[in-house]
Design an enzyme around this catalytic site. Sequence first.
Site, PDB file in Angstrom:
ATOM      1  N   ASN A   1       0.989  -1.087   0.102  1.00 16.72           N
ATOM      2  CA  ASN A   1      -0.004   0.000  -0.054  1.00 16.72           C
ATOM      3  C   ASN A   1       0.855   1.269  -0.012  1.00 16.72           C
ATOM      4  OD1 ASN A   1      -1.637   2.310   0.524  1.00 16.72           O
ATOM      5  ND2 ASN A   1      -2.894   1.009   2.293  1.00 16.72           N
TER       6      ASN A   1
ATOM      7  N   ARG B   1     -10.786  16.601   5.866  1.00 17.25           N
ATOM      8  CA  ARG B   1     -11.692  16.840   4.911  1.00 17.25           C
ATOM      9  C   ARG B   1     -13.133  17.232   5.512  1.00 17.25           C
ATOM     10  NH1 ARG B   1     -10.174  11.643   1.441  1.00 17.25           N
ATOM     11  NH2 ARG B   1      -9.030  10.907   3.465  1.00 17.25           N
TER      12      ARG B   1
END
Length: 396
Positions: free
Chosen positions: A7, A238
């Site tokens: 990842n 966010r």
Amino acid sequence: MKILVINSGSSSIKFQLIEMPEKSVLANGMVERIGLDGSKIQLKVNDEEFEELRSIKNHEQGLEMIAGILLEPSVGLLKDADEIDAVGHRVVHGGSSFSKTVLIDEDVKEKIKELFSLAPLHNPHNFKGIEVSEKIFKRAAQIAVFDTAFHQSMPEEAFRYAIPETLYSDHQIRAYGFHGTSHRYVSKEAIDYLKKNDSKIITVHLGNGCSITAIKNGKSIEHSLGFGPMNGLVMGTRSGDIDQSVIFYMMDELGYSSNEVKKILQEESGMVGLTGYSDLREIETNAEQGDAVCNLALKMNAHRVKKYIGAYAAVLNGIDAIVFTAGIGENSNMMRELICTDLEFLGIELDHEKNDVRAKELREIQKATASVKILVIPTNEEIEIAKQSYQLVKNL
């Protein structure tokens, strides 16, 4: 079959070496702070942990170090890089091109590059992991597992936006969804646990990034993230859902550029924008000590999740189970309590004692009288990537 799962993020590379089909984790670790001061590599084998501070300039050097430590005789994992049968890569955005896991070839790489603009913080680093891995693990099959793939089962009425047709047909502007590997893994675990294939499940992935998915009979039919990973739930940095008029006002009246607005909404909003803290544990501690700002931020976060649960209960026409997962979903009893409070009309009734239990395994936390199961299921994206990579390689 030995599968290395990679990842590759913006400044880190997480990895696991997994023996399949046993799902046995032989080693896991991380290269952190790539290109920054204080970079290091960590490795855990069985109960032994290794950590070494090193200067790591780029992702290529980081992956070479991962290969080097896996091949280190004193670690005793691999004698040769060719012992790796497959490398499973997490790729964040697959667009409309990829609805399933694929063997990486030149055509696949070109399509991933074409999607850089849709996931500029993720896909370029995922791609670099693929390029470097091809050089180091030359015999291994290189496999791409896309975060967006699980959500390609959403019906058109769910993934389309009410905008001019040409923006969809010519520019592929639509909802794609993210965190699909996690939602796929925990929903499958829930279905197996419930022994109910004709199921209606809502999975709630709460971490620094957050999303929620409505899953019917094992397929994603609605999801909170869309064209990019910014909308939906309140996240660490966010904003989640916001009235588009706010963006126009910031640009037209307050003089912000589009890049400045993007930076604010992606990196300076959410919980950190509301409280100044990036770690939810600090926010919870402060809220418990009477900090009104932190308390409000937690309520706003939970309120947004509750709205989506109600909407997805309607889309599914009922709920068999709600699943909490990821770092916050698995570990924050406070957030689970705030979210599940006052949802009795949906059959959601939290057992506070069960909710307070700390455990790293699948568990139920609803009252005995509740009609909807509330499950906490630890996610394991690496195992899911290894499973999909194994199935693909086995069938080649």
